[in-house]
Design an enzyme around this catalytic site. Structure first.
Site, PDB file in Angstrom:
ATOM      1  N   GLU A 269       0.841  -1.198   0.000  1.00  0.00           N
ATOM      2  CA  GLU A 269       0.000   0.000   0.000  1.00  0.00           C
ATOM      3  C   GLU A 269       0.874   1.246   0.000  1.00  0.00           C
ATOM      4  O   GLU A 269       1.949   1.250   0.616  1.00  0.00           O
ATOM      5  CB  GLU A 269      -0.908   0.006   1.238  1.00  0.00           C
ATOM      6  N   HIS A 292      -7.820   1.449   2.178  1.00  0.00           N
ATOM      7  CA  HIS A 292      -7.635   0.988   3.567  1.00  0.00           C
ATOM      8  C   HIS A 292      -8.340   1.935   4.548  1.00  0.00           C
ATOM      9  O   HIS A 292      -7.729   2.435   5.500  1.00  0.00           O
ATOM     10  CB  HIS A 292      -6.146   0.868   3.908  1.00  0.00           C
TER      11      HIS A 292
HETATM   12  P1  NAI Z   1      -9.822 -10.760  15.658  1.00  0.00           P
HETATM   13  O1  NAI Z   1      -8.489 -11.202  16.109  1.00  0.00           O
HETATM   14  O2  NAI Z   1     -10.832 -10.326  16.638  1.00  0.00           O
HETATM   15  O3  NAI Z   1     -10.481 -11.933  14.762  1.00  0.00           O
HETATM   16  C1  NAI Z   1      -9.773 -12.687  13.815  1.00  0.00           C
HETATM   17  C2  NAI Z   1     -10.450 -14.056  13.743  1.00  0.00           C
HETATM   18  O4  NAI Z   1      -9.851 -14.800  12.690  1.00  0.00           O
HETATM   19  C3  NAI Z   1     -10.252 -14.876  15.023  1.00  0.00           C
HETATM   20  O5  NAI Z   1     -11.499 -15.371  15.458  1.00  0.00           O
HETATM   21  C4  NAI Z   1      -9.311 -15.999  14.589  1.00  0.00           C
HETATM   22  O6  NAI Z   1      -9.511 -17.200  15.299  1.00  0.00           O
HETATM   23  C5  NAI Z   1      -9.687 -16.138  13.128  1.00  0.00           C
HETATM   24  N1  NAI Z   1      -8.680 -16.794  12.304  1.00  0.00           N
HETATM   25  C6  NAI Z   1      -7.324 -16.715  12.407  1.00  0.00           C
HETATM   26  N2  NAI Z   1      -6.754 -17.456  11.442  1.00  0.00           N
HETATM   27  C7  NAI Z   1      -7.740 -18.012  10.725  1.00  0.00           C
HETATM   28  C8  NAI Z   1      -7.765 -18.875   9.618  1.00  0.00           C
HETATM   29  N3  NAI Z   1      -6.636 -19.313   9.037  1.00  0.00           N
HETATM   30  N4  NAI Z   1      -8.961 -19.283   9.145  1.00  0.00           N
HETATM   31  C9  NAI Z   1     -10.121 -18.844   9.740  1.00  0.00           C
HETATM   32  N5  NAI Z   1     -10.156 -18.021  10.785  1.00  0.00           N
HETATM   33  C10 NAI Z   1      -8.978 -17.595  11.278  1.00  0.00           C
HETATM   34  O7  NAI Z   1      -9.541  -9.616  14.585  1.00  0.00           O
HETATM   35  P2  NAI Z   1     -10.532  -8.462  14.103  1.00  0.00           P
HETATM   36  O8  NAI Z   1     -10.401  -7.289  14.991  1.00  0.00           O
HETATM   37  O9  NAI Z   1     -11.853  -9.040  13.850  1.00  0.00           O
HETATM   38  O10 NAI Z   1      -9.811  -8.041  12.728  1.00  0.00           O
HETATM   39  C11 NAI Z   1      -9.832  -8.899  11.603  1.00  0.00           C
HETATM   40  C12 NAI Z   1      -8.916  -8.359  10.523  1.00  0.00           C
HETATM   41  O11 NAI Z   1      -9.352  -7.050  10.112  1.00  0.00           O
HETATM   42  C13 NAI Z   1      -7.463  -8.191  10.965  1.00  0.00           C
HETATM   43  O12 NAI Z   1      -6.633  -8.655   9.916  1.00  0.00           O
HETATM   44  C14 NAI Z   1      -7.278  -6.709  11.086  1.00  0.00           C
HETATM   45  O13 NAI Z   1      -5.938  -6.328  10.824  1.00  0.00           O
HETATM   46  C15 NAI Z   1      -8.204  -6.208  10.004  1.00  0.00           C
HETATM   47  N6  NAI Z   1      -8.647  -4.808  10.164  1.00  0.00           N
HETATM   48  C16 NAI Z   1      -8.770  -4.029   9.043  1.00  0.00           C
HETATM   49  C17 NAI Z   1      -9.168  -2.715   9.136  1.00  0.00           C
HETATM   50  C18 NAI Z   1      -9.326  -1.884   7.913  1.00  0.00           C
HETATM   51  O14 NAI Z   1      -9.197  -0.662   8.009  1.00  0.00           O
HETATM   52  N7  NAI Z   1      -9.621  -2.455   6.785  1.00  0.00           N
HETATM   53  C19 NAI Z   1      -9.427  -2.088  10.446  1.00  0.00           C
HETATM   54  C20 NAI Z   1      -9.392  -3.025  11.559  1.00  0.00           C
HETATM   55  C21 NAI Z   1      -8.982  -4.330  11.404  1.00  0.00           C
END
Ligand code: NAI
Length: 412
Positions: A269, A292
């Site tokens: 990015e 993003h």
């Molecule tokens: P979180 O940690 O609460 O949830 C992630 C989930 O993914 C967990 O339940 C975990 O067990 C699961 N997981 C991990 N590896 C996996 C796999 N191989 N297959 C299936 N499930 C799997 O994280 P959250 O807060 O929900 O964030 C999710 C994503 O969103 C992160 O990558 C974060 O960086 C991204 N994000 C993006 C933003 C944006 O501006 N676009 C802003 C905030 C977060």
């Protein structure tokens, strides 16, 4: 050593007003500078503040907290990263010096979930392609390929903070929610887990990714996964850029295998606003591209200000380290009476017995004690029936601080 009085925080990079309000409530004196500071400027600014009362620093993503900054500011107790990531802070160096680092990883959960929900409807109605046609002067009125989302199946990959919140919002629109997670996750509402990723991909009209960036998730969505998706389904990625193979996605879209996609995150990015952006997905009117911004809202900024300021205030007031990324996490109860000696130390054998020997030598009773360790660092709370400004409590604190294992010690 002295009791906590009027701690100071240096807040940089225009941190949201909610943080100022939180610090005012907790009696923390706030000093500000609008932009990011260089290493030398940061050291000078921190050293310009009182060094004999707790000293804190609050930054966003642009100020670098290097080992040199930490070495030059031994009074620094804690750093608040008023953002999601902590890459700008030398975490290992902070841990080794006993500096607590807090961030706000989940303050923008709702913002991401809302954007994805909107994109599901936009994709379902081909709004972006129709809108672009209108801008070009074309009246493309047709119901072909346009659908309600009610009754459609949303497949959520990663049922964590964002995935599970989206699940609730999507059900309120009448969608059927299925999810896949590597950990067993309790379903919210009527959502149902799928036995495997492939099962989910085969039945979802929309697949949305909410996984972290790990070895397992990097490249987890490529040719094979796209081939298993239901024909005409749409893919949304607002998680991390490395999760999806964008060349494979473009091919699936061009062949009409997928009806559309919304992508907010990219493998590489641009560094800053205004920089040039490129992607294999540029030029496809079935794709919504966003820079993003999933978590970028005023509400998320306000939440971040509140959350990080309250973590720092709790650390000052009770020694609580819930959510701390460098020290062991201890949810310390507020003190009802007496004082608490907080000792961050190197996690080597004999610390507890050395501290307790000092307590015994000074004939001070221990009313509560907790020890937590993580890797090379230990965090000890010792509650004593003395006022924090009692000379005996101060002497004890100083004696504990003088132990060779001690990194940061204070009496609160
Ligand atoms: P979180 O940690 O609460 O949830 C992630 C989930 O993914 C967990 O339940 C975990 O067990 C699961 N997981 C991990 N590896 C996996 C796999 N191989 N297959 C299936 N499930 C799997 O994280 P959250 O807060 O929900 O964030 C999710 C994503 O969103 C992160 O990558 C974060 O960086 C991204 N994000 C993006 C933003 C944006 O501006 N676009 C802003 C905030 C977060």
């Amino acid at each position: 050593m002295r009791a906590v009085s009027r701690p100071n925080i240096l807040l940089l990079e225009s941190i949201h007003a909610t943080a100022h309000e939180e610090f005012a409530r907790h009696g923390v004196a706030v000093h500000t500078a609008a932009g990011a500071l260089s290493e030398a400027q940061l050291v000078a600014a921190l050293r310009g503040l009182p060094q004999d009362v707790p000293l804190l620093l609050g930054i966003r993503s642009k100020t670098q907290v290097t080992p040199a900054v930490l070495d030059a500011t031994p009074a620094l107790l804690a750093v608040g990263a008023f953002c999601i990531g902590t890459d700008q802070i030398a975490l290992q160096a902070a841990r080794e010096r006993g500096v607590a680092v807090f961030n706000a990883p989940f303050s923008n959960t709702r913002s991401v979930a809302e954007l994805v929900l909107g994109e599901i409807i936009m994709l379902s109605r081909q709004v972006f392609a129709r809108s672009q046609a209108c801008h070009r002067g074309l009246w493309h009125k047709s119901a072909e390929g346009s659908h309600e989302v009610r009754g459609k199946t949303l497949g959520i990959v990663g049922y964590g903070h964002i995935g599970s919140q989206l699940s609730v919002l999507a059900e309120s629109l009448g969608m059927q929610v299925r999810y896949h997670d590597i950990l067993p996750k309790l379903p919210l509402g009527n959502a149902q887990p799928c036995g495997s990723l492939n099962e989910l991909l085969g039945l979802a009209d929309f697949v949305t990714l909410h996984v972290p960036d790990t070895e397992l998730t990097r490249g987890m969505f490529g040719v094979a996964e796209l081939a298993v998706m239901k024909p005409g389904a749409a893919l949304i990625n607002a998680s991390r850029g490395m999760v999806v193979d964008l060349a494979a996605l473009r091919e699936a879209l061009e062949r009409g295998r997928l009806s559309g996609a919304a992508v907010d995150v990219f493998p590489s990015e641009p560094a800053k606003a205004g920089d040039v952006f490129d992607s294999p997905l540029r030029g496809l009117d079935t794709v919504i591209l966003t820079p993003h911004i999933g978590g970028s809202t005023q509400e998320a900024q306000a939440n971040i200000g509140r959350e990080v300021a309250s973590s720092l205030s709790a650390y000052l007031g009770t020694g609580s380290t819930t959510g701390c990324v460098t020290l062991p996490n201890v949810d310390a109860a507020p003190l009802r009476s007496g004082a608490r000696i907080l000792n961050v130390h190197r996690n080597v054998p004999g610390v507890l017995s050395a501290v307790n020997q000092l307590m015994a030598d000074s004939q001070v009773n221990i009313t509560g004690q907790s020890l937590a360790t993580v890797e090379s660092i230990g965090l000890l709370h010792v509650d004593v029936p003395l006022r924090a400004d009692d000379p005996k409590a101060q002497r004890l604190g100083a004696a504990i601080a003088a132990l060779s294992t001690s990194l940061r010690t204070r009496v609160i």
